[in-house]
Design a protein around this motif. Structure first.
Motif, PDB file in Angstrom:
ATOM      1  N   GLU A   1      -2.058  -0.544  -0.647  1.00 11.76           N
ATOM      2  CA  GLU A   1      -1.391  -0.289  -1.921  1.00 11.76           C
ATOM      3  C   GLU A   1      -0.885   1.147  -2.067  1.00 11.76           C
ATOM      4  O   GLU A   1       0.097   1.384  -2.776  1.00 11.76           O
ATOM      5  CB  GLU A   1      -2.347  -0.604  -3.078  1.00 11.76           C
ATOM      6  CG  GLU A   1      -2.729  -2.067  -3.186  1.00 11.76           C
ATOM      7  CD  GLU A   1      -1.548  -2.960  -3.509  1.00 11.76           C
ATOM      8  OE1 GLU A   1      -0.700  -2.560  -4.339  1.00 11.76           O
ATOM      9  OE2 GLU A   1      -1.457  -4.057  -2.926  1.00 11.76           O
ATOM     10  N   HIS A   2      -1.537   2.106  -1.426  1.00 13.97           N
ATOM     11  CA  HIS A   2      -1.213   3.506  -1.718  1.00 13.97           C
ATOM     12  C   HIS A   2      -0.707   4.325  -0.528  1.00 13.97           C
ATOM     13  O   HIS A   2      -0.085   5.360  -0.746  1.00 13.97           O
ATOM     14  CB  HIS A   2      -2.428   4.197  -2.329  1.00 13.97           C
ATOM     15  CG  HIS A   2      -2.872   3.593  -3.622  1.00 13.97           C
ATOM     16  ND1 HIS A   2      -2.014   3.394  -4.686  1.00 13.97           N
ATOM     17  CD2 HIS A   2      -4.086   3.122  -4.024  1.00 13.97           C
ATOM     18  CE1 HIS A   2      -2.673   2.836  -5.684  1.00 13.97           C
ATOM     19  NE2 HIS A   2      -3.926   2.661  -5.315  1.00 13.97           N
ATOM     20  N   HIS A   3      -0.970   3.892   0.702  1.00  6.79           N
ATOM     21  CA  HIS A   3      -0.457   4.663   1.838  1.00  6.79           C
ATOM     22  C   HIS A   3       1.055   4.731   1.821  1.00  6.79           C
ATOM     23  O   HIS A   3       1.654   5.778   2.114  1.00  6.79           O
ATOM     24  CB  HIS A   3      -0.954   4.057   3.157  1.00  6.79           C
ATOM     25  CG  HIS A   3      -2.291   4.556   3.571  1.00  6.79           C
ATOM     26  ND1 HIS A   3      -2.749   4.512   4.879  1.00  6.79           N
ATOM     27  CD2 HIS A   3      -3.300   5.128   2.857  1.00  6.79           C
ATOM     28  CE1 HIS A   3      -3.964   5.031   4.943  1.00  6.79           C
ATOM     29  NE2 HIS A   3      -4.320   5.398   3.731  1.00  6.79           N
ATOM     30  N   GLY A   4       1.688   3.626   1.473  1.00  2.99           N
ATOM     31  CA  GLY A   4       3.146   3.620   1.424  1.00  2.99           C
ATOM     32  C   GLY A   4       3.692   4.570   0.376  1.00  2.99           C
ATOM     33  O   GLY A   4       4.675   5.275   0.612  1.00  2.99           O
ATOM     34  N   THR A   5       3.045   4.617  -0.773  1.00  2.00           N
ATOM     35  CA  THR A   5       3.460   5.523  -1.850  1.00  2.00           C
ATOM     36  C   THR A   5       3.371   6.974  -1.404  1.00  2.00           C
ATOM     37  O   THR A   5       4.276   7.782  -1.650  1.00  2.00           O
ATOM     38  CB  THR A   5       2.577   5.306  -3.087  1.00  2.00           C
ATOM     39  OG1 THR A   5       2.703   3.951  -3.523  1.00  2.00           O
ATOM     40  CG2 THR A   5       2.982   6.250  -4.214  1.00  2.00           C
ATOM     41  N   LEU A   6       2.264   7.314  -0.746  1.00  2.00           N
ATOM     42  CA  LEU A   6       2.084   8.683  -0.270  1.00  2.00           C
ATOM     43  C   LEU A   6       3.117   9.040   0.791  1.00  2.00           C
ATOM     44  O   LEU A   6       3.667  10.146   0.793  1.00  2.00           O
ATOM     45  CB  LEU A   6       0.670   8.851   0.297  1.00  2.00           C
ATOM     46  CG  LEU A   6      -0.445   8.930  -0.755  1.00  2.00           C
ATOM     47  CD1 LEU A   6      -1.806   8.788  -0.085  1.00  2.00           C
ATOM     48  CD2 LEU A   6      -0.370  10.243  -1.522  1.00  2.00           C
TER      49      LEU A   6
END
Length: 246
Positions: A85-90
């Motif tokens: 959920e969050h690696h892509g955002t970072l």
């Protein structure tokens, strides 16, 4: 299939038997499990406390270390949720198109254990034997972020000898939440008290979950009240076979 084990910081440091159980289980099912030595943290602690810049090198390392595997399995819904959920955002936030593409490719291959078994390997009966009364706690990240649904329960229902009993208010949070328990100890303790009471009502011998962080928190509450209820990770039940010590 080249399956890599992402053990997570918590398991590597405090619950190494869970990683051993994942390996034992998958090898029994005929798969080779690889353990990349260069793996580190998924960056969840950094991300959740606002240190996003410090989390980025961990995202970059994860994408690099696990790039060559067909699937990455982790015995943690919490860490799997962080990665997916969050690696892509970072990665997108830093403006590195190559990293963003690498992260997108790798994260599509990351699975929590029950997802890998049921959805990828197509198995629910893994040949396990666990002759105990067990209740299951669905952890928040696996339930709400990954939406694993009843996959863990499908696996547990197929275990020979098990007496699986429903946990009242199972979908309520145990109150751990990583740093939440440190920042909001009174609220966390109140939530834990509710969870412990519900576990005790089942008269289970063992509480099972897919995250050792939650099991540590709930296990502490169960232990302080001397309930006699133990805790065990899902992987360790699924790895158990007839003839193993019980």
């Amino acid at each position: 299939m080249r399956i890599a084990l992402f053990i997570t910081c918590f398991n590597d440091t405090m619950y190494p038997n869970t990683g051993k159980a994942v390996t034992k289980l998958l090898e029994r099912l005929g798969h080779t499990v690889h353990f990349p030595q260069a793996q580190t943290c998924c960056g969840q602690m950094h991300f959740n406390t606002g240190y996003r810049r410090e989390a980025l090198p961990l995202v970059r390392r994860f994408a690099d270390v696990f790039a060559r595997y067909d699937a990455v399995v982790t015995p943690s819904g919490s860490c799997a949720g962080m990665i997916r959920e969050h690696h892509g955002t970072l990665a997108q936030s830093c403006g590195d198109a190559y990293l963003a593409a690498s992260v997108e490719t790798v994260t599509q291959r990351v699975y929590e254990l029950s997802e890998l078994l049921v959805d990828v390997l197509g198995v629910t009966d893994v040949g396990a034997y666990f002759p105990h009364r067990v209740t299951y706690h669905p952890t928040c990240h696996s339930l709400r972020m990954l939406r694993v649904g009843d996959r863990p329960l499908q696996l547990l229902r197929a275990v020979k000898g098990i007496d699986l009993v429903e946990l009242p208010e199972a979908d309520s949070c145990c109150g751990f939440g990583g740093t939440f328990a440190l920042k909001n100890p009174d609220v966390s303790s109140a939530m834990l008290a509710d969870k412990v009471r519900n576990v005790a009502q089942t008269r289970a011998e063992v509480l099972c979950a897919g995250d050792n962080s939650c099991l540590m928190h709930i296990g502490g509450g169960l232990g302080r009240l001397r309930t006699g209820v133990g805790t065990i990770h899902l992987a360790e039940i699924l790895a158990a076979t007839e003839g193993d010590p019980t």
